[in-house]
Design a protein around this motif. Structure first.
Motif, PDB file in Angstrom:
ATOM      1  N   ALA A  20       0.763  -1.243  -0.143  1.00  0.00           N
ATOM      2  CA  ALA A  20      -0.084  -0.143   0.009  1.00  0.00           C
ATOM      3  C   ALA A  20       0.844   1.415  -0.053  1.00  0.00           C
ATOM      4  O   ALA A  20       0.513   2.287  -0.591  1.00  0.00           O
ATOM      5  N   SER A  21       2.210   1.083   0.573  1.00  0.00           N
ATOM      6  CA  SER A  21       2.970   2.339   0.645  1.00  0.00           C
ATOM      7  C   SER A  21       3.962   2.200  -0.805  1.00  0.00           C
ATOM      8  O   SER A  21       4.656   3.142  -0.817  1.00  0.00           O
ATOM      9  N   GLY A  22       3.376   1.376  -1.695  1.00  0.00           N
ATOM     10  CA  GLY A  22       4.174   1.604  -2.938  1.00  0.00           C
ATOM     11  C   GLY A  22       5.359   0.900  -3.049  1.00  0.00           C
ATOM     12  O   GLY A  22       6.457   1.067  -3.930  1.00  0.00           O
ATOM     13  N   SER A  23       5.830  -0.082  -1.868  1.00  0.00           N
ATOM     14  CA  SER A  23       7.097  -0.538  -1.620  1.00  0.00           C
ATOM     15  C   SER A  23       6.964  -2.333  -2.028  1.00  0.00           C
ATOM     16  O   SER A  23       5.651  -2.777  -1.538  1.00  0.00           O
ATOM     17  N   SER A  24       8.089  -2.703  -2.095  1.00  0.00           N
ATOM     18  CA  SER A  24       8.099  -4.279  -2.055  1.00  0.00           C
ATOM     19  C   SER A  24       8.513  -4.543  -0.352  1.00  0.00           C
ATOM     20  O   SER A  24       9.066  -3.596   0.104  1.00  0.00           O
ATOM     21  N   ALA A  25       8.432  -5.425  -0.197  1.00  0.00           N
ATOM     22  CA  ALA A  25       8.921  -6.017   1.255  1.00  0.00           C
ATOM     23  C   ALA A  25      10.320  -6.292   1.295  1.00  0.00           C
ATOM     24  O   ALA A  25      10.929  -5.973   0.248  1.00  0.00           O
ATOM     25  N   GLY A  26      11.062  -6.358   2.213  1.00  0.00           N
ATOM     26  CA  GLY A  26      12.435  -6.925   2.492  1.00  0.00           C
ATOM     27  C   GLY A  26      13.166  -5.697   2.802  1.00  0.00           C
ATOM     28  O   GLY A  26      13.429  -5.161   3.950  1.00  0.00           O
ATOM     29  N   VAL A  27      13.939  -5.233   1.767  1.00  0.00           N
ATOM     30  CA  VAL A  27      14.689  -4.295   1.636  1.00  0.00           C
ATOM     31  C   VAL A  27      14.128  -2.860   2.281  1.00  0.00           C
ATOM     32  O   VAL A  27      14.633  -2.239   3.227  1.00  0.00           O
ATOM     33  N   ALA A  28      13.154  -2.584   1.724  1.00  0.00           N
ATOM     34  CA  ALA A  28      12.457  -1.378   1.980  1.00  0.00           C
ATOM     35  C   ALA A  28      12.036  -1.289   3.732  1.00  0.00           C
ATOM     36  O   ALA A  28      11.914  -0.321   4.458  1.00  0.00           O
ATOM     37  N   LEU A  29      11.520  -2.336   3.884  1.00  0.00           N
ATOM     38  CA  LEU A  29      10.731  -2.743   5.322  1.00  0.00           C
ATOM     39  C   LEU A  29      12.225  -2.662   6.296  1.00  0.00           C
ATOM     40  O   LEU A  29      12.029  -1.934   7.281  1.00  0.00           O
ATOM     41  N   ALA A  30      13.015  -3.470   5.891  1.00  0.00           N
ATOM     42  CA  ALA A  30      14.208  -3.383   6.866  1.00  0.00           C
ATOM     43  C   ALA A  30      14.661  -2.019   7.071  1.00  0.00           C
ATOM     44  O   ALA A  30      15.102  -1.440   8.126  1.00  0.00           O
ATOM     45  N   GLY A  31      14.775  -1.136   6.034  1.00  0.00           N
ATOM     46  CA  GLY A  31      15.415   0.278   6.035  1.00  0.00           C
ATOM     47  C   GLY A  31      14.383   1.111   7.008  1.00  0.00           C
ATOM     48  O   GLY A  31      14.735   1.825   7.717  1.00  0.00           O
ATOM     49  N   ALA A  32      13.009   0.800   6.806  1.00  0.00           N
ATOM     50  CA  ALA A  32      11.978   1.726   7.833  1.00  0.00           C
ATOM     51  C   ALA A  32      12.163   1.329   8.968  1.00  0.00           C
ATOM     52  O   ALA A  32      12.007   2.163  10.028  1.00  0.00           O
ATOM     53  N   VAL A  33      12.157   0.063   9.311  1.00  0.00           N
ATOM     54  CA  VAL A  33      12.151  -0.353  10.812  1.00  0.00           C
ATOM     55  C   VAL A  33      13.577   0.043  11.413  1.00  0.00           C
ATOM     56  O   VAL A  33      13.435   0.336  12.691  1.00  0.00           O
ATOM     57  N   LEU A  34      14.619  -0.005  10.654  1.00  0.00           N
ATOM     58  CA  LEU A  34      16.232   0.357  11.272  1.00  0.00           C
ATOM     59  C   LEU A  34      15.937   2.094  11.381  1.00  0.00           C
ATOM     60  O   LEU A  34      16.686   2.364  12.537  1.00  0.00           O
ATOM     61  N   ALA A  35      15.460   2.646  10.692  1.00  0.00           N
ATOM     62  CA  ALA A  35      15.082   4.178  10.631  1.00  0.00           C
ATOM     63  C   ALA A  35      14.426   4.400  11.954  1.00  0.00           C
ATOM     64  O   ALA A  35      14.757   5.495  12.833  1.00  0.00           O
ATOM     65  N   TRP A  36      13.250   3.818  12.130  1.00  0.00           N
ATOM     66  CA  TRP A  36      12.417   3.917  13.370  1.00  0.00           C
ATOM     67  C   TRP A  36      13.196   3.655  14.493  1.00  0.00           C
ATOM     68  O   TRP A  36      13.358   4.586  15.662  1.00  0.00           O
TER      69      TRP A  36
END
Length: 233
Positions: free
Chosen positions: A177-193
């Motif tokens: 829904a955020s226009g991203s595939s999982a995995g890399v983008a998800l890891a980046g977002a969680v680490l940013a958080w």
């Protein structure tokens, strides 16, 4: 079709709930969650104790509403920062801007930030829908890390986030829904958080007092280090 107009009773109830929350936020700012007292709020609003429970049946219910409101406001601030970026903004600059928006919101109202980034009171359990609110804050970060090239240092996190999305349909839908595939983008977002929570949480709770540095400079350095780890331009 025009919406149905509120009845006077409904408007009064909405106004009273808003007044109760406004007083609770003031108490929260003055003394943290221990200072939020329904009896004091009832007295200030001009209600009896039992009457106040018609609006919020417990202090936890009131805190939950404050948490929902805080998440919504923070998500709006991050979304506004994302919308304000020029179309050709680099992923690194996007991550910096989004993290900066989170910090700006938190520094302006630390009592609300600490309410959502910790456990308000011992034993409190937030309702499931607040998870969606937290994801709304992180959604724009997914786009910043889409297409990144993670280094060896963060690949274990990428693998775990990929597996998480593959086994949790809600997480997978959120990423898409955020226009991203999982995995890399998800890891980046969680680490940013996690980077933001550490730096901002320490700053707004006063842990950096007297250390001679600016919290914004520290957060930017952390986001840049994370951008390096993901090969962001």
């Amino acid at each position: 079709m025009a919406g149905t107009a509120q009845t006077p009773r409904a408007r009064y109830r909405e106004q009273t709930r808003a007044e109760i929350k406004e007083i609770a936020l003031r108490q929260l700012a003055e003394g943290g969650t221990p200072a939020v007292a329904l009896t004091r709020i009832a007295k200030e609003v001009g209600l009896s104790g039992p009457a106040l429970y018609r609006y919020f049946d417990s202090r936890d219910a009131l805190l939950t509403d404050l948490i929902r409101d805080a998440y919504a406001d923070l998500a709006a601030a991050v979304s506004a920062a994302a919308d304000a970026l020029p179309p050709k903004t680099s992923p690194r600059a996007r991550a910096r801007a989004l993290a900066g928006a989170c910090r700006e919101w938190a520094v302006a109202q630390p009592h609300r930030y600490l309410l959502i980034e910790g456990t308000p009171v011992p034993g409190y359990t937030a309702p499931p829908d607040t998870l969606d609110s937290a994801r709304a804050v992180l959604g724009p970060f997914l786009q910043a890390f889409e297409g990144a090239e993670p280094s060896a240092a963060v690949r274990p996190v990428v693998r775990q986030m990929t597996a998480w999305a593959e086994t949790d349909a809600a997480v997978s839908r959120w990423a898409r829904a955020s226009g991203s595939s999982a995995g890399v983008a998800l890891a980046g977002a969680v680490l940013a958080w996690s980077h933001m929570h550490g730096a901002i949480g320490l700053e707004v709770s006063g842990q950096f007092a007297g250390m001679g540095h600016d919290g914004g400079t520290l957060l930017r350095a952390q986001i840049d280090a994370l951008a390096d780890a993901f090969g962001l331009d």
